[in-house]
Design an enzyme around this catalytic site. Structure first.
Site, PDB file in Angstrom:
ATOM      1  N   HIS A 237       0.802   1.899 -11.571  1.00 46.46           N
ATOM      2  CA  HIS A 237       1.695   0.753 -11.574  1.00 46.46           C
ATOM      3  C   HIS A 237       2.703   0.808 -12.715  1.00 46.46           C
ATOM      4  O   HIS A 237       3.660   0.052 -12.729  1.00 46.46           O
ATOM      5  CB  HIS A 237       0.884  -0.543 -11.567  1.00 46.46           C
ATOM      6  N   SER A 241       4.848   4.028  -7.253  1.00 46.08           N
ATOM      7  CA  SER A 241       4.341   5.042  -6.325  1.00 46.08           C
ATOM      8  C   SER A 241       5.387   6.124  -6.107  1.00 46.08           C
ATOM      9  O   SER A 241       6.589   5.868  -6.140  1.00 46.08           O
ATOM     10  CB  SER A 241       4.024   4.385  -4.984  1.00 46.08           C
ATOM     11  N   LYS A 265       0.092  -2.317   6.266  1.00 45.20           N
ATOM     12  CA  LYS A 265       0.013  -0.902   6.639  1.00 45.20           C
ATOM     13  C   LYS A 265      -1.328  -0.300   6.193  1.00 45.20           C
ATOM     14  O   LYS A 265      -1.960   0.462   6.933  1.00 45.20           O
ATOM     15  CB  LYS A 265       1.174  -0.138   6.008  1.00 45.20           C
ATOM     16  N   ASP A 266      -1.768  -0.655   4.971  1.00 42.32           N
ATOM     17  CA  ASP A 266      -3.078  -0.189   4.497  1.00 42.32           C
ATOM     18  C   ASP A 266      -4.197  -0.731   5.380  1.00 42.32           C
ATOM     19  O   ASP A 266      -5.215  -0.062   5.587  1.00 42.32           O
ATOM     20  CB  ASP A 266      -3.323  -0.644   3.052  1.00 42.32           C
ATOM     21  N   GLU A 309     -23.896  20.217   0.644  1.00 45.88           N
ATOM     22  CA  GLU A 309     -23.163  19.259   1.477  1.00 45.88           C
ATOM     23  C   GLU A 309     -21.751  19.803   1.684  1.00 45.88           C
ATOM     24  O   GLU A 309     -21.233  20.532   0.846  1.00 45.88           O
ATOM     25  CB  GLU A 309     -23.100  17.906   0.770  1.00 45.88           C
TER      26      GLU A 309
END
Lengths: 453, 261
Positions: A237, A241, A265-266, A309
């Site tokens: 922040h 972005s 959108k997220d 894994e």
């Protein structure tokens, strides 16, 4: 706003709040008296508003920019389910396996909590890997976001250590022998290796003390990761972005407020992510796990294949690609650590691979190399798999140590657009927003970010 | 002989794991294990359910045959409630099992009737006792066996019906038995299922293949007791999330409608 006790312009003498500091609260109209009362004393509302509501976000983010939020969602699920698992788990060599079985069989809803925790590890790594490759592809690590990148890489390493420690806890065959492979690799370090391995496992062998340590490590790291996520978000922040064009925001015409544009959108990404998560938990619980881990750890019986894994498979493949144990360890650790240096290895001033034709190809090869290593890590290191793992390992290092520094000099980047808003907005909108929006910007304006809140 | 297939390969591995678990010594001459016949289990697939009548009969086979050598140490008697047994039945099943309850004043082990909260009684006091009673082999715990063994329940069913008289051309080691589904065709476990060996209360004829099928069903249930609940809950979660996805997609379209990208 007529009430003198609640108005934001109330004199200090009437509210009891000293005037020596600038008022932290910058709430606009529309907030009630209680919100203002709280915000003057602890500016949580204005902070959340600044960072998650009005936060100016580049208007051109694609769905790859969802994956940071998705990793956060998976982390939240892991921490929540982890707390409940911790309540019912016994960190002793004699009791661990049975306590996990009891969680699965006798503890109310234990099976779904444990299944969510197990799948959560896969989901968080899937999100993190996409998130990291997105940053690499779009050059999100470049100035001014180097520290943001470093906090992200720190998070990735912390996540790996946590996942490894967590995998030991059920005390199945793969838990035990996986821990033994890692201990063996650490022991191969000259000089400090053996003492370090003994210190980590709390004795000469993997046993009760090891399990206690890994349990404490796993639990504490989960919350430390949460703290590191806060650092990561704060760093994000500060700079704002990055975006698919890789050019900086030049004014309000290039951005949209985070809410409701990117919250909505997220939200789509999060729901799709949860659907994949649910399919894994409810319909494919055995798909990404090793059945051998349901056999209790037995130090006297080595499994035919020690398989990690999937999210560790790429690095396990690097470890086994080298005939020397020490060499394997150094390369495997190096394959992660080299990522920390990426902002300084990359010499190109152009951020996004969209405008870097050669880097774009190199990036695609890097993704292929990563997927190949993933597949190699799940197979015996022999024949074609060994050869592939060596080629992919070679490319991994070649990409970061040779191509990244060289390409900046030899590559001719495509012409960058003048701004984020300009090539995409109809002229009418672009010209009314700010006076300079229609004109080419001087270079110095590139790094400036508009504080429009 | 049928040519070796993918299944043959799997069962070969499966038998290898079993032989290793049982501590059996495979013969030097590796005899080919037969492929495991594929089974159409009712619990397969996203909507799979257990055939509880079969699982209950399988429990009868387990408790009357398998339980004398194989532990089921992660299960409690109360866990059987999801098989459709009521509280009285659970209480009766548990009460018939003597479990250790500490010692008396003289230090002797005291037994008491189990309760539904107790774990299944162990057939042997410890591993040494188990090996001593089984010619050196350790009968594996069956709590997760159907999940950990290669070939799963299909292998278990085939294996239980795979015992044959040892052919004259084959020499087995001491304490070994001939089974066509394990590598080397030799295993420490004897043939334990015989027709009408177990009494079924629901009228089903207790043939060897029937008992093998039922106990494989039972072990599959034991390995994944929450399979049905998992499938049911999964559908609800997915329906909810799909509806949410539609709403969120509509919301996003509306919010972004005014934005030209």
């Amino acid at each position: 706003m007529a009430d003198p006790l609640t108005s934001s312009t109330t004199p200090a003498a009437m509210t009891g709040i000293p005037t020596s500091r600038a008022p932290a609260s910058t709430l606009p109209d529309g907030y009630g008296p209680r919100s203002r009362w709280l915000d003057r004393r602890l500016p949580v509302i204005s902070l959340l508003r600044r960072e998650y509501v009005v936060y100016p976000t580049p208007r051109n983010l694609n769905y790859l920019w969802n994956f940071g939020a998705l990793a956060t969602v998976a982390l939240a699920m892991l921490i929540l389910t982890g707390i409940f698992l911790a309540i019912a788990y016994t960190p002793t060599a004699a009791g661990a396996f049975a306590s996990v079985e009891a969680i699965d069989r006798q503890v109310g809803s234990g099976w779904v909590i444990r299944s969510t925790h197990m799948a959560g590890a896969s989901m968080v790594f899937a999100a993190l890997y996409v998130h990291t490759f997105r940053s690499l592809y779009y050059g999100s690590y470049k100035e001014p976001r180097e520290v943001l990148w470093l906090t992200g890489m720190l998070l990735l390493v912390m996540m790996m250590v946590t996942a490894f420690a967590g995998y030991v806890l059920p005390w199945g065959q793969m838990s035990y022998w996986g821990a033994s492979v890692v201990s063996g690799a650490i022991s191969s370090l000259p000089g400090i290796g053996h003492p370090l391995a003994v210190w980590l496992q709390g004795g000469d062998t993997i046993g009760d003390v090891t399990l206690h340590r890994y349990y404490a490590l796993h639990f504490v790291l989960g919350f430390l990761i949460l703290g590191a996520v806060v650092l990561h978000v704060v760093a994000l922040h500060v700079t704002g972005s990055s975006n698919p064009l890789g050019i900086e925001v030049k004014g309000p015409q290039d951005t949209l407020p985070f809410h409701p544009y990117y919250t909505s959108k997220d939200a789509i990404g999060v729901v799709l992510f949860l659907i994949a998560f649910a399919v894994l938990v409810f319909y494919l619980p055995g798909w990404l796990t090793q059945p051998d881990n349901y056999i209790e750890a037995n130090p006297y019986s080595t499994p035919a294949d020690i398989t990690p894994e999937w999210y560790f498979a790429p690095f396990y493949a690097v470890l086994r690609a080298v005939p020397s144990q020490l060499g394997g360890l150094l390369l495997s650790a190096g394959s992660v650590l080299v990522l920390f240096a990426v902002p300084w290895l990359d010499t190109s001033p152009v951020h996004s691979a969209r405008f870097r034709p050669l880097y774009r190809i190199a990036m695609m090869l890097l993704v292929v190399a990563f997927l190949l290593l993933l597949a190699c890590g799940l197979h015996r290191p022999a024949g074609i798999w060994l050869a592939l793992s060596r080629i992919a390992t070679l490319y991994w290092f070649l990409h970061f140590l040779v191509l990244l520094p060289l390409l900046g000099g030899i590559e001719t980047p495509l012409k960058l657009p003048d701004s984020i808003g300009r090539p995409v907005l109809p002229p009418r909108q672009a010209t009314i927003s700010t006076a300079g929006a229609g004109l080419p910007m001087p270079d110095g304006a590139m790094a400036q970010r508009m504080e429009n809140d | 002989m049928r040519p070796p297939t993918h299944l043959a390969c799997k069962s070969f591995l499966a038998a290898g794991v079993l032989a290793a678990l049982l501590g059996g010594r495979a013969e030097a001459q590796q005899l080919q294990a037969l492929p495991v016949p594929p089974q159409d289990w009712s619990f397969r697939g996203a909507t799979g359910r257990f055939d509880y009548a079969s699982v209950q009969r399988g429990f009868a086979v387990y408790s009357q045959v398998c339980a004398s050598c194989h532990s089921l140490r992660q299960m409690t008697y109360g866990d059987l409630s999801s098989l459709g047994l009521d509280a009285d039945q659970l209480h009766d099943i548990a009460a018939s099992q003597p479990v250790p309850a500490g010692t008396d004043a003289a230090g002797n082990v005291v037994l008491r009737a189990a309760t539904p909260g107790d774990h299944f009684r162990l057939p042997y006091a410890n591993e040494a006792a188990a090996r001593a009673a089984n010619a050196g082999a350790l009968p594996p715990d069956q709590s997760r066996l159907a999940g950990t063994i290669q070939g799963g329940p299909s292998f278990i069913q085939a294996y239980l019906t795979g015992f044959r008289d040892t052919p004259s051309s084959v020499t087995l080691g001491p304490g070994m038995h001939y089974n066509i589904y394990v590598p080397g065709n030799a295993i420490a476990m004897p043939d334990v299922l015989h027709d009408a060996h177990v009494r079924y209360t629901d009228g089903t004829r207790a043939t060897t293949p029937q008992m093998a099928h039922d106990v494989s069903n039972f072990l599959a249930w034991v390995a994944q007791p929450h399979l049905e609940e998992r499938h049911r809950l999964g559908i609800r979660v997915l329906v909810y999330l799909t509806l949410l996805l539609v709403l969120v997609a509509v919301l996003k379209r509306r919010v972004w409608a005014s934005v030209r990208i």
